[in-house]
Design a protein around this motif. Sequence first.
Motif, mmCIF file in Angstrom:
data_model
loop_
_atom_site.group_PDB
_atom_site.id
_atom_site.type_symbol
_atom_site.label_atom_id
_atom_site.label_comp_id
_atom_site.label_asym_id
_atom_site.label_seq_id
_atom_site.Cartn_x
_atom_site.Cartn_y
_atom_site.Cartn_z
ATOM 1 N N ARG A 124 11.391 1.039 38.812
ATOM 2 C CA ARG A 124 11.472 -0.389 39.097
ATOM 3 C C ARG A 124 10.787 -0.737 40.420
ATOM 4 N NH1 ARG A 124 15.730 -3.408 36.802
ATOM 5 N NH2 ARG A 124 17.175 -1.682 37.038
ATOM 6 N N SER A 141 10.469 5.229 34.409
ATOM 7 C CA SER A 141 11.918 5.114 34.208
ATOM 8 C C SER A 141 12.168 4.062 33.125
ATOM 9 C CB SER A 141 12.608 4.679 35.496
ATOM 10 O OG SER A 141 12.318 3.312 35.745
ATOM 11 N N GLN A 159 8.592 7.029 28.648
ATOM 12 C CA GLN A 159 9.905 6.999 29.327
ATOM 13 C C GLN A 159 10.485 8.402 29.454
ATOM 14 O OE1 GLN A 159 12.857 4.058 28.090
ATOM 15 N NE2 GLN A 159 14.431 5.631 28.278
ATOM 16 N N VAL A 160 10.906 8.719 30.663
ATOM 17 C CA VAL A 160 11.532 10.016 30.934
ATOM 18 C C VAL A 160 13.032 9.796 31.037
ATOM 19 C CG1 VAL A 160 11.763 11.850 32.657
ATOM 20 C CG2 VAL A 160 9.498 10.901 32.137
ATOM 21 N N THR A 178 17.266 8.837 27.011
ATOM 22 C CA THR A 178 16.814 8.164 25.795
ATOM 23 C C THR A 178 15.283 8.111 25.738
ATOM 24 O OG1 THR A 178 17.293 6.126 27.007
ATOM 25 C CG2 THR A 178 18.836 6.764 25.291
ATOM 26 N N SER A 204 15.403 5.385 41.355
ATOM 27 C CA SER A 204 16.621 5.631 42.128
ATOM 28 C C SER A 204 17.242 6.993 41.837
ATOM 29 C CB SER A 204 17.646 4.525 41.860
ATOM 30 O OG SER A 204 17.992 4.512 40.487
ATOM 31 N N GLN A 248 20.972 9.118 33.873
ATOM 32 C CA GLN A 248 20.218 9.140 32.608
ATOM 33 C C GLN A 248 18.748 9.480 32.844
ATOM 34 O OE1 GLN A 248 22.024 6.497 33.652
ATOM 35 N NE2 GLN A 248 23.664 6.178 32.171
ATOM 36 N N HIS A 249 18.234 9.159 34.021
ATOM 37 C CA HIS A 249 16.853 9.555 34.321
ATOM 38 C C HIS A 249 16.810 11.058 34.636
ATOM 39 C CE1 HIS A 249 12.655 8.876 35.288
ATOM 40 N NE2 HIS A 249 12.825 9.727 36.283
ATOM 41 N N ASN A 262 10.828 6.971 48.023
ATOM 42 C CA ASN A 262 11.738 5.842 47.834
ATOM 43 C C ASN A 262 12.003 5.215 49.194
ATOM 44 O OD1 ASN A 262 14.208 4.247 47.309
ATOM 45 N ND2 ASN A 262 14.164 5.322 45.323
ATOM 46 N N LEU A 267 6.358 2.927 48.607
ATOM 47 C CA LEU A 267 5.397 3.672 47.777
ATOM 48 C C LEU A 267 3.989 3.082 47.872
ATOM 49 C CD1 LEU A 267 4.666 2.274 44.696
ATOM 50 C CD2 LEU A 267 7.112 2.596 44.482
HETATM 51 P P1 FAD Z 1 16.455 1.285 39.954
HETATM 52 O O1 FAD Z 1 17.718 2.025 39.724
HETATM 53 O O2 FAD Z 1 16.531 -0.197 40.139
HETATM 54 O O3 FAD Z 1 15.780 1.944 41.214
HETATM 55 C C1 FAD Z 1 14.584 1.469 41.788
HETATM 56 C C2 FAD Z 1 14.358 2.278 43.051
HETATM 57 O O4 FAD Z 1 13.108 1.912 43.600
HETATM 58 C C3 FAD Z 1 15.412 2.024 44.123
HETATM 59 O O5 FAD Z 1 15.968 3.277 44.513
HETATM 60 C C4 FAD Z 1 14.626 1.383 45.280
HETATM 61 O O6 FAD Z 1 15.088 1.787 46.545
HETATM 62 C C5 FAD Z 1 13.235 1.911 45.008
HETATM 63 N N1 FAD Z 1 12.177 1.033 45.515
HETATM 64 C C6 FAD Z 1 12.045 -0.314 45.354
HETATM 65 N N2 FAD Z 1 10.887 -0.729 45.910
HETATM 66 C C7 FAD Z 1 10.285 0.367 46.427
HETATM 67 C C8 FAD Z 1 9.060 0.574 47.138
HETATM 68 N N3 FAD Z 1 8.201 -0.443 47.385
HETATM 69 N N4 FAD Z 1 8.760 1.824 47.542
HETATM 70 C C9 FAD Z 1 9.596 2.881 47.299
HETATM 71 N N5 FAD Z 1 10.774 2.719 46.629
HETATM 72 C C10 FAD Z 1 11.105 1.493 46.196
HETATM 73 N N6 FAD Z 1 16.929 5.473 32.558
HETATM 74 C C11 FAD Z 1 15.835 6.240 32.498
HETATM 75 O O7 FAD Z 1 15.031 6.289 33.433
HETATM 76 N N7 FAD Z 1 15.591 6.995 31.367
HETATM 77 C C12 FAD Z 1 16.414 6.997 30.300
HETATM 78 O O8 FAD Z 1 16.124 7.673 29.308
HETATM 79 C C13 FAD Z 1 17.593 6.193 30.361
HETATM 80 N N8 FAD Z 1 18.470 6.189 29.344
HETATM 81 C C14 FAD Z 1 19.611 5.434 29.459
HETATM 82 C C15 FAD Z 1 20.559 5.494 28.444
HETATM 83 C C16 FAD Z 1 21.734 4.770 28.563
HETATM 84 C C17 FAD Z 1 22.744 4.859 27.467
HETATM 85 C C18 FAD Z 1 21.972 3.974 29.695
HETATM 86 C C19 FAD Z 1 23.235 3.209 29.843
HETATM 87 C C20 FAD Z 1 21.029 3.911 30.699
HETATM 88 C C21 FAD Z 1 19.833 4.631 30.601
HETATM 89 N N9 FAD Z 1 18.873 4.584 31.599
HETATM 90 C C22 FAD Z 1 17.792 5.418 31.524
HETATM 91 C C23 FAD Z 1 18.938 3.595 32.700
HETATM 92 C C24 FAD Z 1 19.444 4.156 33.989
HETATM 93 O O9 FAD Z 1 20.856 4.044 34.042
HETATM 94 C C25 FAD Z 1 18.865 3.361 35.175
HETATM 95 O O10 FAD Z 1 19.171 1.999 35.016
HETATM 96 C C26 FAD Z 1 17.340 3.488 35.325
HETATM 97 O O11 FAD Z 1 16.981 4.854 35.295
HETATM 98 C C27 FAD Z 1 16.930 2.851 36.634
HETATM 99 O O12 FAD Z 1 15.530 2.917 36.750
HETATM 100 P P2 FAD Z 1 14.857 2.896 38.181
HETATM 101 O O13 FAD Z 1 15.332 4.065 38.968
HETATM 102 O O14 FAD Z 1 13.407 2.698 37.988
HETATM 103 O O15 FAD Z 1 15.422 1.532 38.788
#
Ligand code: FAD
Length: 318
Positions: free
Chosen positions: A208, A233, A247-248, A251, A266, A270-271, A285, A304
């Motif tokens: 994200r 993610s 997607q890693v 799921t 983050s 699940q990731h 991060n 990043l």
């Molecule tokens: P976030 O958790 O929002 O994290 C974003 C990170 O980016 C934060 O740590 C923030 O500090 C950092 N950031 C923001 N801006 C910057 C910047 N400019 N420079 C550096 N860092 C920055 N997730 C998966 O990934 N894969 C799956 O297969 C998966 N399966 C799931 C299955 C189920 C049943 C459920 C309930 C959830 C699943 N999820 C899965 C979702 C998972 O719970 C998280 O919501 C998801 O992984 C979050 O993605 P993220 O880390 O990209 O986003």
Amino acid sequence: MAEILVLVDHVDGAVRKPTLELLTLARRLGEPSAVFLGPGADRASEVLGRYGAQKIHVVDAPEVDGYLVTPAVDALTQIAERTGPAAILLPSGPDGKEIAARVALRLGSGLITDAVDVTAGPDGPVTEQSAFAATYQVTAHVTQGVPVITVKPNATAPEVAPAEPVTEKPDVTFGPASQAVRILSRTPRERGDRPELTEADLVVSGGRGVNGAENFALIERVADALGAAVGASRAAVDAGWYPHSHQVGQTGTQVSPQLYLAAGISGAIQHRAGMQTSKTIVAVNKDADAPIFELADHGVVGDLFAVLPQLVDEIERR
Ligand code: FAD
């Protein structure tokens, strides 16, 4: 020495890297025998021999190429019944796991999936699995029948061990269930020159924090500088920034590369479920408290958009 059957993963005879890893692991356990299903065995035999296959069981019937997994189950089961192997190794993809489960059931054998290592033990192969976001390392061995084991890609580096394999063409009887679902067409995914996610030695993933589809160009730049595959993610995929096939996670796809670089991710459980067995994990991060840093071997706390261009410059300079 007993045979170790290795199911070959290939596309028209082009053998995929996980098979070479399986042959390398099989040599620890006995004499590797490749089981090659479908057309293209002539093209494959040289590489299978180079990685130690002593024998190649070739089944080039129309059923194995034109239908889903059941013909492979028929073939592998019947070859196992005739050869009495000490173990059967398959790659841990969706097909490999389905074939493994069905073969184990038919043989009355124990099944282990998603092993990240296999070694020889006093009572047969001993496997290592990584469970619950790497909270537990599970050591297991099969206690009943021929061990059927699926192994994650990149569990080991393929090692050359030249052999001159003998080719056998066993007769296989296909049951009616093997023709229940026919493949109508296959369309390869567009991924340019980048390696396939499950096979890649290096993976660069964005989350994200990448903040938009257009910004994934930066993730791709890092990936291309390293010769890596691109991952994402679920948050990035759900936002429509990158295709689901990348997607890693739980799921998505499970990867186990030599290097996994997570940018703007983050580190949700699940990731982690999809990348925790990577050999080296690097995280970028801007939040020093992000959970990904608990898992990372190397971490950069920073933006990043500032860190990754410097990384590309440095790689290109060398
Ligand atoms: P976030 O958790 O929002 O994290 C974003 C990170 O980016 C934060 O740590 C923030 O500090 C950092 N950031 C923001 N801006 C910057 C910047 N400019 N420079 C550096 N860092 C920055 N997730 C998966 O990934 N894969 C799956 O297969 C998966 N399966 C799931 C299955 C189920 C049943 C459920 C309930 C959830 C699943 N999820 C899965 C979702 C998972 O719970 C998280 O919501 C998801 O992984 C979050 O993605 P993220 O880390 O990209 O986003």
